[in-house]
Write a protein that holds these residues in place. Structure first.
Motif, mmCIF file in Angstrom:
data_model
loop_
_atom_site.group_PDB
_atom_site.id
_atom_site.type_symbol
_atom_site.label_atom_id
_atom_site.label_comp_id
_atom_site.label_asym_id
_atom_site.label_seq_id
_atom_site.Cartn_x
_atom_site.Cartn_y
_atom_site.Cartn_z
ATOM 1 N N GLU A 41 2.471 9.256 -13.839
ATOM 2 C CA GLU A 41 1.166 9.142 -14.487
ATOM 3 C C GLU A 41 0.233 8.247 -13.672
ATOM 4 N N PHE A 42 0.753 7.159 -13.154
ATOM 5 C CA PHE A 42 -0.061 6.272 -12.317
ATOM 6 C C PHE A 42 -0.485 6.969 -11.025
ATOM 7 N N VAL A 43 0.447 7.667 -10.395
ATOM 8 C CA VAL A 43 0.130 8.359 -9.139
ATOM 9 C C VAL A 43 -0.938 9.421 -9.377
ATOM 10 N N ARG A 44 -0.832 10.125 -10.493
ATOM 11 C CA ARG A 44 -1.848 11.122 -10.825
ATOM 12 C C ARG A 44 -3.207 10.469 -11.021
ATOM 13 N N ARG A 45 -3.211 9.360 -11.742
ATOM 14 C CA ARG A 45 -4.485 8.725 -12.091
ATOM 15 C C ARG A 45 -5.142 8.054 -10.891
ATOM 16 N N PHE A 46 -4.350 7.457 -10.013
ATOM 17 C CA PHE A 46 -4.914 6.687 -8.899
ATOM 18 C C PHE A 46 -4.629 7.351 -7.559
ATOM 19 N N ASP A 47 -4.602 8.661 -7.561
ATOM 20 C CA ASP A 47 -4.374 9.421 -6.337
ATOM 21 C C ASP A 47 -5.403 9.021 -5.272
ATOM 22 N N GLY A 48 -4.923 8.659 -4.099
ATOM 23 C CA GLY A 48 -5.813 8.239 -3.022
ATOM 24 C C GLY A 48 -5.843 6.738 -2.811
ATOM 25 N N ASN A 49 -5.392 5.978 -3.807
ATOM 26 C CA ASN A 49 -5.308 4.520 -3.658
ATOM 27 C C ASN A 49 -3.898 4.112 -3.247
ATOM 28 N N PRO A 50 -3.771 3.094 -2.404
ATOM 29 C CA PRO A 50 -2.433 2.545 -2.167
ATOM 30 C C PRO A 50 -1.924 1.911 -3.456
ATOM 31 N N MET A 51 -0.632 2.072 -3.709
ATOM 32 C CA MET A 51 -0.067 1.570 -4.954
ATOM 33 C C MET A 51 1.186 0.756 -4.683
ATOM 34 N N LEU A 52 1.382 -0.247 -5.531
ATOM 35 C CA LEU A 52 2.576 -1.085 -5.471
ATOM 36 C C LEU A 52 3.130 -1.185 -6.888
ATOM 37 N N PHE A 53 4.326 -0.654 -7.086
ATOM 38 C CA PHE A 53 4.970 -0.674 -8.393
ATOM 39 C C PHE A 53 6.010 -1.790 -8.435
ATOM 40 N N ALA A 54 5.985 -2.564 -9.501
ATOM 41 C CA ALA A 54 7.028 -3.559 -9.750
ATOM 42 C C ALA A 54 7.680 -3.189 -11.075
ATOM 43 N N ILE A 55 8.906 -2.732 -11.010
ATOM 44 C CA ILE A 55 9.607 -2.214 -12.182
ATOM 45 C C ILE A 55 10.733 -3.169 -12.539
ATOM 46 N N GLN A 56 10.668 -3.711 -13.732
ATOM 47 C CA GLN A 56 11.712 -4.648 -14.149
ATOM 48 C C GLN A 56 12.978 -3.874 -14.482
ATOM 49 N N VAL A 57 14.099 -4.333 -13.930
ATOM 50 C CA VAL A 57 15.377 -3.665 -14.148
ATOM 51 C C VAL A 57 16.438 -4.695 -14.515
ATOM 52 N N HIS A 58 17.572 -4.193 -14.944
ATOM 53 C CA HIS A 58 18.739 -5.033 -15.198
ATOM 54 C C HIS A 58 19.530 -5.154 -13.899
ATOM 55 N N GLU A 59 20.419 -6.140 -13.817
ATOM 56 C CA GLU A 59 21.216 -6.296 -12.595
ATOM 57 C C GLU A 59 22.104 -5.086 -12.348
ATOM 58 N N ARG A 60 22.448 -4.376 -13.417
ATOM 59 C CA ARG A 60 23.185 -3.121 -13.276
ATOM 60 C C ARG A 60 22.270 -1.977 -13.698
ATOM 61 N N VAL A 61 22.078 -1.024 -12.787
ATOM 62 C CA VAL A 61 21.234 0.136 -13.062
ATOM 63 C C VAL A 61 22.073 1.392 -12.893
ATOM 64 N N GLU A 62 21.957 2.301 -13.829
ATOM 65 C CA GLU A 62 22.696 3.562 -13.756
ATOM 66 C C GLU A 62 22.323 4.260 -12.445
ATOM 67 N N PRO A 63 23.302 4.565 -11.585
ATOM 68 C CA PRO A 63 23.012 4.995 -10.206
ATOM 69 C C PRO A 63 22.133 6.236 -10.083
ATOM 70 N N GLU A 64 22.387 7.261 -10.876
ATOM 71 C CA GLU A 64 21.598 8.486 -10.738
ATOM 72 C C GLU A 64 20.137 8.251 -11.104
ATOM 73 N N SER A 65 19.908 7.435 -12.122
ATOM 74 C CA SER A 65 18.525 7.157 -12.520
ATOM 75 C C SER A 65 17.807 6.348 -11.445
ATOM 76 N N LEU A 66 18.543 5.477 -10.758
ATOM 77 C CA LEU A 66 17.955 4.690 -9.674
ATOM 78 C C LEU A 66 17.611 5.583 -8.484
ATOM 79 N N THR A 67 18.528 6.468 -8.117
ATOM 80 C CA THR A 67 18.290 7.384 -7.000
ATOM 81 C C THR A 67 17.076 8.261 -7.258
ATOM 82 N N ASP A 68 16.966 8.746 -8.481
ATOM 83 C CA ASP A 68 15.819 9.585 -8.848
ATOM 84 C C ASP A 68 14.518 8.810 -8.709
ATOM 85 N N LEU A 69 14.506 7.576 -9.170
ATOM 86 C CA LEU A 69 13.277 6.785 -9.139
ATOM 87 C C LEU A 69 12.831 6.481 -7.713
ATOM 88 N N VAL A 70 13.729 5.996 -6.877
ATOM 89 C CA VAL A 70 13.314 5.564 -5.535
ATOM 90 C C VAL A 70 12.871 6.739 -4.669
#
Length: 251
Positions: A191-220
């Motif tokens: 949603e952010f990428v759609r809205r601010f298409d053309g601007n450089p973006m920096l995402f800071a996503i709060q996570v737990h020390e353990r992240v489910e691996p498949e969900s992490l791979t999909d996100l990055v």
């Protein structure tokens, strides 16, 4: 009755304004630290004396000072490597607003807008933030609707702090499943990428020390570059981290 995550997030105290003793008891019962829920650079007694108040759910969901400052410092270090010197900070799930408080401290000259769709959380947090005199606009609205009214200048770096409610997405054994947050993290990034298409973006996503691996791979896979940080501020199993990703530029 222990003052723990279940009571404050899912139980009778979810929408209750906590007294100072209750905030401290949550810190003691859950983290052996009566000052655990420190926000805006203030320990609980200082914050309470200043007029800061907090709901039960916010005490659990807020990014406390030690963690918020650590995340903000790492975000600022990466943002300083971007060619753009103009920064717009957006927090789609403001909660207490403590992380955006620290981001504004670390990103000199930045402007900020934040959204909170829970009217009770908004009411309490807006009164708290008014005490701090920040260059911040807080709106009570769902973030996709709110984003439609946010304008970034051409070339301006958009810094998005993403910490949607985890709810049942956090499993003590498997860790945090980023596909089960409310809403899923990837959908927020899109949603952010759609809205601010053309601007450089920096995402800071709060996570737990353990992240489910498949969900992490999909996100990055949605980032041009990323850093994955874990902040060892608590005992093992209770630490949080940040996934900091770039879109439209690389450091």
């Amino acid at each position: 009755m222990p003052y723990d995550r279940d009571l404050l997030l899912f139980g009778a105290k979810r929408h209750a304004v906590l007294g100072l003793d209750e905030i401290q008891q949550y810190g003691i019962d859950s983290y052996q630290d009566q000052d655990y829920v420190s926000i805006y650079g203030l320990r609980p007694p200082q914050a309470h004396a200043m007029g800061v108040r907090m709901l039960g759910r916010t005490a659990v969901e807020c990014t406390r000072d030690d963690l918020a400052e650590a995340i903000a410092s790492d975000v600022a270090a990466l943002a300083n490597r971007c060619a753009s010197t103009s920064r717009l900070v957006v927090d789609p799930f403001a909660g207490s607003g403590n992380t955006i408080f620290w981001l504004l401290r670390k990103l000199e000259g930045a402007r900020a807008v934040a959204f909170e769709n829970d009217p009770l959380v908004y009411d309490v947090s807006s009164k708290n933030l008014a005490l701090l005199n920040l260059p911040l606009r807080l709106e009570c609205i769902d973030f996709p609707l709110g984003l439609e009214h946010v304008r970034a200048a051409p070339g301006e770096l958009v810094v998005a702090f993403i910490a949607p409610p985890w709810g049942r997405a956090l499993d003590v054994r498997l860790g945090l499943d980023l596909r089960r947050t409310e809403p899923p993290v990837v959908s927020i990034v899109k949603e952010f990428v759609r809205r601010f298409d053309g601007n450089p973006m920096l995402f800071a996503i709060q996570v737990h020390e353990r992240v489910e691996p498949e969900s992490l791979t999909d996100l990055v896979s949605h980032f041009d570059a990323f850093e994955h940080k874990v902040y060892e501020l608590n005992r093992a199993g209770q630490n949080h981290g940040a996934l900091i990703g770039c879109v439209g530029w690389s450091p």
